[in-house]
Design an enzyme around this catalytic site. Structure first.
Site, PDB file in Angstrom:
ATOM      1  N   ILE A 133       0.836  -1.196   0.000  1.00  0.00           N
ATOM      2  CA  ILE A 133       0.000   0.000   0.000  1.00  0.00           C
ATOM      3  C   ILE A 133       0.875   1.251   0.000  1.00  0.00           C
ATOM      4  CG2 ILE A 133      -1.720   1.318   1.290  1.00  0.00           C
ATOM      5  CD1 ILE A 133      -2.797  -1.352   2.365  1.00  0.00           C
ATOM      6  N   TYR A 189      -5.029 -11.231  15.230  1.00  0.00           N
ATOM      7  CA  TYR A 189      -4.846 -10.033  14.416  1.00  0.00           C
ATOM      8  C   TYR A 189      -6.007  -9.063  14.603  1.00  0.00           C
ATOM      9  CZ  TYR A 189      -4.558  -7.264  10.059  1.00  0.00           C
ATOM     10  OH  TYR A 189      -4.504  -6.252   9.138  1.00  0.00           O
ATOM     11  N   TRP A 200      -7.634  -4.868  -0.455  1.00  0.00           N
ATOM     12  CA  TRP A 200      -7.072  -4.090  -1.556  1.00  0.00           C
ATOM     13  C   TRP A 200      -6.084  -4.974  -2.313  1.00  0.00           C
ATOM     14  CZ3 TRP A 200      -5.500   1.192   1.084  1.00  0.00           C
ATOM     15  CH2 TRP A 200      -6.638   1.747   1.700  1.00  0.00           C
ATOM     16  N   ARG A 255     -15.774 -12.625  -0.151  1.00  0.00           N
ATOM     17  CA  ARG A 255     -15.030 -11.399   0.093  1.00  0.00           C
ATOM     18  C   ARG A 255     -15.296 -10.391  -1.025  1.00  0.00           C
ATOM     19  NH1 ARG A 255     -14.671 -13.799   4.111  1.00  0.00           N
ATOM     20  NH2 ARG A 255     -12.837 -14.299   5.372  1.00  0.00           N
ATOM     21  N   TYR A 274      -7.338 -22.310  13.217  1.00  0.00           N
ATOM     22  CA  TYR A 274      -7.835 -21.366  12.224  1.00  0.00           C
ATOM     23  C   TYR A 274      -9.351 -21.268  12.298  1.00  0.00           C
ATOM     24  CZ  TYR A 274      -8.414 -18.764   7.929  1.00  0.00           C
ATOM     25  OH  TYR A 274      -8.737 -17.786   7.021  1.00  0.00           O
TER      26      TYR A 274
END
Length: 386
Positions: free
Chosen positions: A25, A180, A210, A255, A333
């Site tokens: 980014i 996270y 992104w 997503r 996970y």
């Protein structure tokens, strides 16, 4: 020639400190700042590889950008650089899903503890902060707790994610995948509290996937051999190697994807608004994504196979294969079912909307990946012991 704002007034050049500005980014944001503003950039990161082209002395902006190789965990220069800048943009993070599971401590330290001094220095020196958070802070949607065939699963109120209304719903503590998201939410709360109690001027960005050139890494080529990058780079790696694209738990997760060039236009707007009309950005949390580009991971894989077939001669017999999340990411996970951003606030405050459809941004990204990595991967595959 001086640059003017929307009212025709001259825009005063500022010094912007970009922490983590040498990454995916940051590299695109630096390009935009150099090419379309007169601002100066102080770039802080552990590597300058993705912005090397911007640091050449022959560039017309060479006197407006400087790079400092700094690990923000333990370098006293960070405070001086932040306090000498007009605006700080903090992009530094560990943000690869595989790391959340296998390196939860590093993930928490990087995204929460290491960010605390940045917030502190901005508050102490009365400097504005634009902090990059994540759409992961939303966690699971309300709708994900309903039966699969429940009619309310189709109600946008149960899955559209709103900055000021949607709850943050995480899985059990033993599911380390949420390390996270929790760390990012905690730093958001700290920033918000600094704003309330000490007047910190801030804007928080929640990016929604992104993608574009220079994102992530290709394992064994410009990253660790055994590393697992995010989904688009994973699929790209499979395509370049002629391997089946791995669909975690069948690729059912949904997503949305936003083109990096669109997204950084929103960030540039925030830097301008913070200077010209700061109340439109101050204290705001902005979703930055493209709700029109929603796909399941299975649909994304199929679309990437189709597009790659048009840009590469080495694209025959490409397919997908299902793998379990346990086998792919390891024990612990967990995942959210879908992430679709509500765009009301950013549209109202900044007048921003994304422009690039999924097909177009995938074509640009895959063309870049193929041109950048195909020969290196062929060489690596022909010499597996090297």
């Amino acid at each position: 020639m001086a640059r003017l704002d929307l009212d025709g007034k001259e825009i005063t050049p500022r010094t912007i400190c970009l922490i983590g500005g040498g990454g995916f980014i940051g590299s695109h944001l630096c390009e935009l700042l150099m090419a379309h503003t007169h601002h100066c950039a102080i770039v802080i990161d552990v590597s300058s590889e993705k912005i090397t082209h911007l640091l050449e002395k022959t560039c017309s902006w060479s006197n407006r950008i400087e790079f400092h190789k700094i690990n923000i965990k333990n370098d006293s220069r960070l405070e001086t650089l932040i306090k000498s800048s007009d605006l700080t943009i903090n992009l530094a993070a560990i943000c690869t899903p595989a790391d959340y599971n296998t390196r939860p401590l590093d993930t928490i330290y990087s995204n929460f503890l290491d960010a605390i001094p940045v917030v502190k220095y901005c508050a102490e020196s009365n400097k504005r902060l634009i902090h990059f958070s994540t759409c992961e802070v939303y966690g699971k949607t309300i709708g994900s707790f309903l039966p699969p065939d429940h009619i309310l699963r189709q109600d946008p109120n149960f899955y559209i994610l709103k900055e000021d209304l949607s709850p943050c719903i995480f899985g059990p503590v033993e599911k380390q995948r949420w390390s996270y998201a929790c760390a990012k939410q905690m730093i958001e709360r700290l920033i918000y509290a600094e704003g309330v109690e000490h007047g910190l001027k801030f804007t928080i960005i929640r990016p929604f996937n992104w993608i574009g050139p220079r994102m992530d890494f290709i394992p064994g080529i410009d990253g660790p051999t055994e590393g697992i990058p995010r989904v688009l780079a994973c699929f790209s790696n499979n395509l370049l190697r002629g391997e089946p694209l791995k669909l975690v738990d069948g690729g059912k997760s949904q997503r949305t994807f936003c083109y990096i060039k669109d997204a950084i236009e929103a960030v540039l707007l925030m830097t301008r608004i913070s200077q010209e009309n700061p109340e439109r950005a101050n204290g705001q949390i902005f979703n930055v994504g493209n709700p029109n580009n929603e796909v399941t991971m299975k649909q994304l894989a199929e679309l990437m196979i189709e597009i790659y077939g048009k840009i590469s001669v080495d694209s025959s017999n490409l397919t997908t294969v299902d793998v379990s999340s346990k086998d792919f990411y390891g024990v612990g996970y967990d995942d959210s079912d879908k992430r679709i951003p509500d765009m009301t606030i950013i549209n109202r405050q900044l007048g921003w909307n994304p422009k690039t459809p999924l097909q177009d941004l995938l074509e640009v990204t895959l063309t870049y990946q193929q041109q950048t990595y195909s020969q290196s991967i062929k060489k690596a595959m022909s010499n597996p012991t090297c």
